[in-house]
Write a protein that holds these residues in place. Structure first.
Motif: not given
Length: 539
Positions: A407-416
């Motif tokens: 979930a954290y990695v998915e959030l990173v991708h979404h932010i970028r």
């Protein structure tokens, strides 16, 4: 008959206990208009009747049950800055600083810097003076941190140094008073007072308004303490006094406390429950800072992006709270109130030339409306602090972080994707309870995958938290340090790769000063937090 004998007679007649008689005696003897004669005492019968009437009249004139109900529903913030009446054992002039000089030292996070400014604002209004010279100080206040054992040990060492200063104090000068403020005062209250007799006052993070009274009590030679945590104190009506006249940026506290209860974290125990300032008071402070010529403000909170202003009744409808996808909370989901996106929107409109930052957020509170606003507004810095703490889902669960690695990695991708060119920073803990080598390897891989621009990495330090009661600190210290060194090495390698992409770019920089007295190289921040090592600008 002596007044004390009269009081004891009344005590026996009315059946009062010793504590009641002492309290009654203190109240009566401290007031100038005491009804007791210093040379004679009426008969026990007349005295009993008079005392009962006096008690009944004072009881009738006192607060009723309705008074407490009204107080409980009253607005949480005081709008008046007038000095309150002193307690019955102090005169008004005893609360005044009388030009005594205060020396303040700040340890720890940005919130402590802001707390220092709040404490000084309160003392300044009471007539104290500020000094930067330790030798000429009459009051020394240490604003402390308890996040790790090393931070507390720094304060213990400092107290030993100050003990010598206090011992050498000439008798011709007023006695030197030493106080401990902030998180360490809250966590180690009894230990500090018992272990260090030279400490005169303790004030927790929610007790800075009480500093004038605590110092007045300390003048009598007693130790004084107030470490009560509050459910509503935000110091919204206290305008912090900037500690540097040449500052270009300022911290603005928008909320206090934390409800996340991560298992490793001491903050909920030292700063209490979450409560947010009314938006109107935050905007007023930001406007004043803009008028003073400051070019940057950082919105502060232990969980800054969970901001929720419930002071306006019309906005307290049951509007659902949007979390980052795949994230959960450790508490019942809250409803209503004006959220962080609304505040960020309003603050960014105060002065389009003033840059806006915020820290420290929790990854769960980054809904799309916040990310979209950061992308759209030019004066909101394109930098997000995204504390991961670990790259292992198993360890994250033990930490009670409310998300998995995925979930954290998915959030990173979404932010970028939402904010192209965004700069990311993070926090990591090495050697948390039960962390295996495999868990550590997963954290290393997360550092390589995300490529943070900035990082804050520490070896785990057990505090009296949920982990203290439920988990075992079973990773040897030498293993913690080895893992920490590995994380730091990997972080530096990946941050260098990320930051090199900015070399050669032209950026708008807020100049904050020069790097050293012998150098003319300027130091400042660009719109992101990237460290431009090969140029002379530091994000």
């Amino acid at each position: 008959m002596h007044p004390l004998q009269c009081v004891l007679q009344v005590q026996r007649s009315l059946g009062w206990g010793p504590l009641a008689s002492v309290s009654w005696l203190s109240l009566r003897m401290c007031r100038a208009h005491s009804s007791l004669s210093s040379t004679m005492c009426p008969s026990p019968e007349r005295q009993e009747d008079g005392a009962r009437k006096d008690f009944s009249s004072r009881l009738a004139a006192g607060p009723t049950f309705q008074h407490f109900l009204k107080s409980a529903s009253a607005p949480q913030e005081k709008l008046s800055s007038e000095v309150e009446d002193p307690p019955p054992y102090l005169m008004m002039d005893e609360l005044l600083g009388r030009q005594r000089k205060v020396y303040l030292e700040t340890y720890g996070c940005q919130m402590n810097v802001n707390d220092t400014e709040i404490a000084w604002s309160i003392l300044q209004k009471s007539g104290y003076l500020r000094t930067s010279n330790l030798q000429e100080a009459d009051v020394i206040l240490l604003v402390t941190c308890s996040i790790r054992e090393k931070a507390e040990q720094t304060i213990w060492n400092r107290l030993h140094q100050l003990k010598a200063l206090k011992t050498r104090r000439p008798r011709s000068r007023v006695p030197l008073r030493i106080g401990i403020l902030g998180c360490m005062a809250e966590r180690l209250k009894e230990e500090i007072l018992n272990r260090e007799k030279m400490v005169d006052i303790l004030a927790g993070p929610d007790a800075y308004r009480d500093l004038p009274r605590l110092l007045a009590v300390a003048e009598s030679g007693q130790q004084a303490a107030n470490v009560l945590l509050s459910l509503d104190e935000t110091y919204a009506d206290v305008m912090p006094v900037q500690t540097s006249a040449s500052a270009t940026s300022a911290f603005v506290s928008i909320m206090r406390g934390c409800d996340n209860m991560c298992s490793y974290c001491i903050v909920p125990f030292t700063r209490g429950r979450e409560r947010s300032r009314p938006i109107a008071s935050i905007l007023e402070e930001v406007k004043k800072l803009s008028e003073q010529g400051l070019k940057e403000v950082t919105l502060l909170g232990q969980n800054v992006n969970s901001f929720r202003d419930n002071s306006e009744v019309q906005f307290n409808s049951a509007v659902p709270t949007n979390l980052s996808r795949g994230f959960t909370t450790n508490y019942k989901t809250k409803q209503g109130g004006l959220r962080f996106a609304h505040l960020l929107d309003q603050v960014s409109r105060v002065d389009p030339e003033m840059r806006i930052r915020f820290t420290s957020p929790h990854p769960k509170d980054f809904p799309d409306e916040v990310l979209q606003l950061i992308h759209e507004r030019d004066n909101i810095c394109k930098q997000i602090h995204l504390p991961a703490q670990s790259g292992s889902s198993r360890v994250l669960e033990a930490m009670r972080r409310g998300y998995s690695r995925e979930a954290y990695v998915e959030l990173v991708h979404h932010i970028r994707e939402s904010i192209p060119g965004v700069s990311l920073s993070s926090d990591f803990i090495a050697g948390f309870c039960g962390e295996t080598e495999e868990d550590h390897v997963q954290t290393v891989s997360l550092l390589r995958e995300v490529q943070y621009n900035m990082g804050f990495l520490f070896a785990y330090s057990m505090r009296q938290t949920r982990a203290y009661h439920r988990l075992k600190d079973d990773v040897p210290e030498e293993v913690k340090l080895r893992r920490l060194e590995e994380l730091i090495t990997i972080f530096r390698e990946e941050a260098t790769k990320a930051n090199q992409t900015s070399v050669g770019c032209t950026q708008l920089v807020l100049v904050e000063g020069i790097t050293s007295a012998s150098s003319q190289t300027l130091r400042g921040h660009v719109l992101c937090r990237t460290t431009l090592r090969d140029s002379s600008a530091y994000c």
